[in-house]
Design a protein around this motif. Structure first.
Motif: not given
Length: 324
Positions: A185-210
């Motif tokens: 059967x076919x195989x796959x090489x191990x992946x090394x997926x990364x996002x940029x540092x500080x990237x928002x994976x999920x972002x809700x409503x933000x409007x404060x000052x914190x």
């Protein structure tokens, strides 16, 4: 008592007479000229023939065509099962196909170990049987558990040694004229997926000052998620050895979760290797208030690795408890 002594003497006399007779017979076997005489009524050749070992019956050789038929019968069902693994999609279908192929690899190894082989195929047959036994174990071990932090079975098989051993043994037999090819059967090489540092994976409503700063001093990347109640406020990706800052955090009490690992799978919102899931025991409280001359707001810093003097404790959580 006298009768018993007389009988004892008689036995000793008989024994002495037997010894004398044996000596006389051995002396008459020698002639005066130093040669040996043949015993009466026979020849020396008959004695030699009686002591000779019978000739061993030659072991019949195994017909190559017979071995080819046995080899095909052992490998055919396994080849079909391996093709099913190749076609199966990730998840339950792939796990089922792996279980079937594992059982058939064991059955093929059993069959080869009891198959009589031509002399030139003996070593290759033994090598293939051992490789198939190892393949059965690797196919079973590669099954995925379906969880968020799970390496693909195809990646697991790609790191196993047994498929290579099966190929090598098969090529050796095929070179001798015994087709032992299997479609692995076919195989796959191990992946090394990364996002940029500080990237928002999920972002809700933000409007404060914190403001929240996260320091990742661990040896792997991390994703930090803040929730209010059952709702996710935001998630941020922080690479190993880096810091990330989120601004405009609304006022409120947040639970802070974080996961670390390698190879970020965005579809599962999880790392696929070496991952762990934790949360800070204390909530992160952000407040924004107006005061004379301006506005006060909360600035917090969380460090994911243990530091001297740190006052935040963490607890492990199950993958299912970690917010998506």
């Amino acid at each position: 008592m006298r009768e018993r002594r007389t009988m004892l003497r008689g036995r000793r006399a008989a024994a002495f007479g037997a010894a004398t007779l044996a000596l006389a017979l051995s002396l008459t076997a020698c002639s005066s000229d130093g040669g040996s005489e043949q015993p009466a009524g026979g020849s020396g050749g008959s004695a030699a023939a009686a002591s000779a070992d019978p000739s061993p019956t030659p072991t019949p050789t195994v017909d190559p065509a017979t071995y080819r038929h046995a080899l095909s019968g052992a490998l055919g069902p396994l080849d079909s099962a391996l093709r099913a693994v190749d076609r199966a999609g990730e998840g339950g279908a792939l796990n089922k196909a792996l279980d079937t192929a594992s059982a058939r690899a064991d059955a093929a190894a059993d069959a080869l170990q009891t198959t009589r082989t031509p002399d030139d195929a003996t070593a290759g047959n033994s090598q293939l049987a051992s490789a198939l036994r190892a393949l059965g174990q690797d196919l079973k071990s590669a099954r995925g558990d379906g969880g968020r932090c799970a390496t693909s079975p195809r990646v697991e098989l790609g790191t196993a040694q047994s498929p290579k051993s099966v190929q090598e043994a098969g090529r050796s037999l095929t070179a001798l004229g015994y087709d032992a090819g299997l479609r692995l059967p076919r195989t796959e090489q191990a992946k090394h997926r990364r996002l940029a540092n500080g990237a928002l994976v999920r972002d809700g409503s933000r409007g404060g000052l914190g403001r929240l700063t996260i320091r990742n001093g661990t040896g792997t990347d991390a994703v930090v998620t803040l929730t209010r109640g059952s709702r996710t406020a935001f998630s941020v990706y922080v690479r190993q050895g880096s810091n990330a800052t989120i601004r405009s955090v609304n006022s409120g009490a947040y639970t802070v979760y974080f996961t670390t690992g390698e190879d970020w799978n965005s579809a599962k919102s999880s790392f696929t290797r070496g991952c762990s899931f934790e949360k800070f025991d204390d909530k992160a409280n952000f407040r924004t208030v107006r005061v004379t001359g301006g506005t006060q707001y909360t600035v917090l810093t969380f460090t994911l690795n243990k530091v001297i003097g740190g006052n935040a404790t963490t607890s492990r959580v199950s993958p299912g408890e970690f917010p998506s």
